[in-house]
Design a protein around this motif. Structure first.
Motif, short mmCIF file in Angstrom:
data_model
loop_
_atom_site.label_atom_id
_atom_site.label_comp_id
_atom_site.label_asym_id
_atom_site.label_seq_id
_atom_site.Cartn_x
_atom_site.Cartn_y
_atom_site.Cartn_z
N ARG A 119 2.56 1.67 -3.40
CA ARG A 119 1.81 2.10 -4.39
C ARG A 119 1.52 3.65 -4.23
NH1 ARG A 119 1.81 1.29 -8.76
NH2 ARG A 119 -0.37 1.61 -9.29
N GLN A 120 1.27 4.31 -3.17
CA GLN A 120 1.16 5.51 -2.87
C GLN A 120 2.48 6.44 -3.35
OE1 GLN A 120 -0.05 6.89 1.49
NE2 GLN A 120 -0.77 4.51 1.57
N SER A 154 0.83 -1.31 0.04
CA SER A 154 -0.07 0.09 0.01
C SER A 154 0.89 1.22 -0.06
CB SER A 154 -1.09 -0.16 1.02
OG SER A 154 -1.70 1.20 1.21
N ASP A 210 3.83 5.52 -5.97
CA ASP A 210 3.77 5.33 -7.47
C ASP A 210 4.73 4.18 -7.93
OD1 ASP A 210 1.50 6.75 -7.96
OD2 ASP A 210 2.59 8.62 -8.34
#
Length: 282
Positions: free
Chosen positions: A64-65, A61, A67
């Protein structure tokens, strides 16, 4: 299933809430092999996760924040935490270099809009030199213009780390051979090269080969002049010189980064654009 195992199970909704991931994301990570559920009920297809998977899910998570691409996340989480840290630092260095290149491109465009009558690249000589046979470690990959800087930075870091572990001695900066036309719209193969001496085995994407001795024509740029599309004016300058000189080319064009490139100021000479050409007959 034992009661203690049931107590450890979380539904996809509860797991997603605690990990900060949506149902859609969890299904994507399942399909990609990044985070499969601990169990899927064969009767209804419901997914269940274990509490022990929360740490991995939370790392995904956070990545992914930032990118981070899924392929890179897979690499970061595949090995030990120490190996993951090395891969994360390599990705971040590439991202910073890419952002810096975008900033330089913006500055070039602003300069052209503010001063359209001035030349985009100051005149400079094209010189020739003899390059000796050189042992190099290389990574060859396809990339487009937008990802090029990141590919170069991450590849050089990966190669140098491999050479360092093998006890090799670095003998210069690095260079990139363009085996096709890299543009913002299309990918082409590039070969990132680091010269060295010593005994080193290939590993993964890293190949070991000898670059033949050759003659090359080249012009030198400052670090600021490396920004796309300004750098393309240097390619034009070199191409025009080769055409006027009437000498055949003998290899792919390349960008040669001086050893001082990482620490160089914007006005420092830091890169050669070079074209191998047919040398004088012996």
């Amino acid at each position: 299933m034992a009661a203690r195992d049931l107590d450890d199970e979380l539904t996809i909704s509860e797991f997603g809430r605690r990990a900060g991931l949506s149902h859609k994301a969890l299904r994507l990570y399942d399909v990609s092999g990044l985070l499969a559920p601990a169990r899927v009920d064969p009767a209804n297809g419901f997914r269940f996760y274990s509490v022990s998977q929360l740490e991995r899910a939370r790392r995904i998570s956070v990545l992914r924040q930032l990118d981070v691409p899924l392929a890179t996340i897979t690499e970061i989480l595949a090995g030990t935490d120490e190996e993951g840290l090395i891969r994360l630092d390599r990705w971040w260095a590439a991202e910073q270099a890419t952002n810096e290149a975008r900033r330089a491109t913006l500055e070039y465009l602003r300069d052209r809009l503010l001063r359209p009558s001035t030349p985009g690249l100051a005149p400079r000589p094209v010189l020739t030199r003899e390059v000796p046979e050189t042992k190099i470690a290389t990574i060859r990959t396809d990339t487009d213009q937008q990802l090029l800087v990141g590919v170069i930075i991450s590849s050089v870091m990966q190669i140098r780390a491999h050479l360092d572990r093998a006890g090799a001695v670095l003998t210069g900066g690095s260079w990139v051979i363009f085996h096709g036309a890299v543009t913002p719209e299309s990918e082409a193969p590039v070969e990132v090269c680091v010269p060295f001496t010593g005994l080193v085995d290939p590993a993964g994407p890293i190949a070991i080969r000898v670059e033949p001795a050759h003659t090359e024509a080249y012009c030198t740029l400052t670090k600021d002049e490396c920004a796309y599309p300004r750098i393309m004016l240097a390619y034009d300058l070199l191409s025009d010189w080769v055409r006027r000189a009437g000498v055949p080319t003998t290899g792919a064009v390349r960008e040669i980064y001086h050893p001082n490139f990482p620490a160089a100021a914007g006005s420092d000479l830091a890169v050669d654009i070079a074209q191998p050409i047919e040398g004088p007959r012996k």
